[in-house]
Design an enzyme around this catalytic site. Structure first.
Site, PDB file in Angstrom:
ATOM      1  N   HIS A  48     113.303 -35.047  63.579  1.00 42.43           N
ATOM      2  CA  HIS A  48     114.261 -36.026  62.211  1.00 42.43           C
ATOM      3  C   HIS A  48     113.753 -35.544  61.366  1.00 42.43           C
ATOM      4  O   HIS A  48     114.188 -35.194  60.127  1.00 42.43           O
ATOM      5  CB  HIS A  48     113.954 -37.316  62.341  1.00 42.43           C
ATOM      6  CG  HIS A  48     114.517 -37.817  63.977  1.00 42.43           C
ATOM      7  ND1 HIS A  48     113.962 -38.162  64.501  1.00 42.43           N
ATOM      8  CD2 HIS A  48     115.578 -37.925  64.490  1.00 42.43           C
ATOM      9  CE1 HIS A  48     114.740 -38.624  65.666  1.00 42.43           C
ATOM     10  NE2 HIS A  48     115.438 -38.058  65.389  1.00 42.43           N
ATOM     11  N   LYS A 161     118.906 -29.062  69.222  1.00 39.87           N
ATOM     12  CA  LYS A 161     118.652 -29.552  70.262  1.00 39.87           C
ATOM     13  C   LYS A 161     119.354 -30.524  71.349  1.00 39.87           C
ATOM     14  O   LYS A 161     119.267 -30.452  72.921  1.00 39.87           O
ATOM     15  CB  LYS A 161     117.344 -30.483  70.118  1.00 39.87           C
ATOM     16  CG  LYS A 161     117.063 -32.066  71.320  1.00 39.87           C
ATOM     17  CD  LYS A 161     115.623 -31.440  71.493  1.00 39.87           C
ATOM     18  CE  LYS A 161     115.730 -32.434  72.838  1.00 39.87           C
ATOM     19  NZ  LYS A 161     116.351 -33.752  72.976  1.00 39.87           N
ATOM     20  N   VAL A 188     112.595 -28.361  67.078  1.00 36.48           N
ATOM     21  CA  VAL A 188     111.042 -28.584  66.658  1.00 36.48           C
ATOM     22  C   VAL A 188     110.257 -28.457  68.147  1.00 36.48           C
ATOM     23  O   VAL A 188     110.438 -29.812  68.632  1.00 36.48           O
ATOM     24  CB  VAL A 188     110.587 -29.741  65.278  1.00 36.48           C
ATOM     25  CG1 VAL A 188     109.315 -29.318  65.287  1.00 36.48           C
ATOM     26  CG2 VAL A 188     111.412 -29.463  63.859  1.00 36.48           C
ATOM     27  N   LEU A 196     110.420 -31.885  70.605  1.00 40.62           N
ATOM     28  CA  LEU A 196     110.879 -32.712  70.071  1.00 40.62           C
ATOM     29  C   LEU A 196     111.701 -33.647  70.535  1.00 40.62           C
ATOM     30  O   LEU A 196     112.642 -33.765  70.255  1.00 40.62           O
ATOM     31  CB  LEU A 196     109.504 -33.280  68.764  1.00 40.62           C
ATOM     32  CG  LEU A 196     108.385 -32.179  68.480  1.00 40.62           C
ATOM     33  CD1 LEU A 196     108.035 -33.140  67.121  1.00 40.62           C
ATOM     34  CD2 LEU A 196     107.650 -32.582  68.793  1.00 40.62           C
ATOM     35  N   SER A 198     112.903 -38.613  70.970  1.00 41.79           N
ATOM     36  CA  SER A 198     112.190 -39.982  71.067  1.00 41.79           C
ATOM     37  C   SER A 198     112.265 -40.030  72.478  1.00 41.79           C
ATOM     38  O   SER A 198     110.840 -41.085  72.373  1.00 41.79           O
ATOM     39  CB  SER A 198     113.082 -40.693  70.297  1.00 41.79           C
ATOM     40  OG  SER A 198     113.840 -40.375  68.786  1.00 41.79           O
TER      41      SER A 198
END
Ligand code: PAF
Length: 291
Positions: A48, A161, A188, A196, A198
């Site tokens: 983010h 992503k 990322v 990556l 959450s």
């Protein structure tokens, strides 16, 4: 690199509009006055922050929205458990120099329940992620449309992503002639290649190692011989060899239509993969050049 700031956290549509609209400075170039929106659901990680950093290159009036959108969660999904870390998120955005955070309540976003008007995402939305999450992308596009109308940005920034989300947002912007340009930032990854997300925080150490199978599968596909069939077989072999990963889908799609390509496809394509690792659903994707 910008100076650390204390972002203004705005909770209502009226305050957001008032502050962002009044921030434009006479005499500044149009570029600096650009409004750039980064929609997020919070629990911010380095992926983010890369979106926010790109937004800060694109204009001065950067708004990061943090809203866990109930419309995009199914009844069995993790809406209540979804991590909410507003204080930390605001602090991290402040370190980057983000001036505004829009963090509305569900009541502010959806005051009249049940929700009446929604955006319908179209047929691609019922494939891949949409096949196991019915209605998910209608919920995403509805909230993105609301955020675009509230913030009225020149540019909106998304991460590669979530490739299907990016495709559907781009399609909506084109189909509905929305006056915004969509900026897409590369995924990322950690040092082992894991994209990556959450949801990575739900993984224990063994599952985190197992989760690397998704990006390893994409790398195997990229270097495989044998066209589309060879790429899928190479990726599938990597996932099958990982006992903690249970494959949901693995598909090569056309970048323009996002529909599965035929076995004889040559040229640019994108591989999408989704798997359960423990009880956590993970997705990843990468471009493929099929010779
Ligand atoms: O990608 C996300 O975090 C969400 O789907 C989005 C775009 C913020 C809409 O709620």
């Amino acid at each position: 690199m910008r100076d650390t700031v204390t972002p203004e956290v705005l909770h209502t549509v009226a305050d957001l509009r008032d502050r962002v609209a009044s921030h434009g400075v006479a005499g500044r170039t149009r570029h600096l006055n650009r409004v750039v929106l980064v929609p997020t659901m919070g629990a911010l990680h380095a992926g983010h922050l890369a979106l926010a950093a790109r937004a800060l290159e694109l204009g001065d009036r950067v708004v990061v929205s943090i809203f866990v959108n109930p419309l995009q969660f199914g009844p069995e999904e993790d809406l209540d458990a979804y991590p909410r870390t507003l204080r930390d998120d605001v602090a991290r955005l402040g370190e980057l120099g983000v001036p505004y955070v829009f963090a509305p309540t569900a009541r502010e976003m959806y005051p009249d329940l049940p929700v009446g008007t929604r955006v319908t995402a179209g047929p691609v939305a019922s494939r891949y992620e949409g096949a196991s999450r019915p209605g998910h992308f209608d919920g995403v596009l509805t909230v993105v449309t609301k955020l675009l109308n509230i913030v009225q940005p020149d540019v909106v920034v998304f991460g590669q992503k979530d490739a299907q989300q990016v495709f559907l947002v781009q399609r909506m912007v084109a189909d509905l002639n929305l006056p915004v340009s969509v900026e897409v930032v590369p995924t990322v990854r950690d040092e082992q290649g894991l994209a990556l997300s959450s949801r990575n925080r739900y993984l224990d150490a063994a599952q985190r190692r197992g989760a690397r199978a998704l990006s390893a599968a994409l790398r195997a596909a990229a270097s495989a011989a044998g066209g589309v069939v060879g790429a899928i077989a190479a990726a599938q072999a990597v996932i099958d060899a990982e006992p903690l990963a249970k494959l949901d889908y693995l598909v090569v799609v056309h970048p323009q239509t996002f529909l599965p390509v035929g076995d004889d496809h040559h040229g640019t394509a994108r591989m999408l993969v989704a798997a359960m690792v423990g009880t956590t659903r993970l997705i990843d994707n990468a471009p493929l050049e099929i010779s």
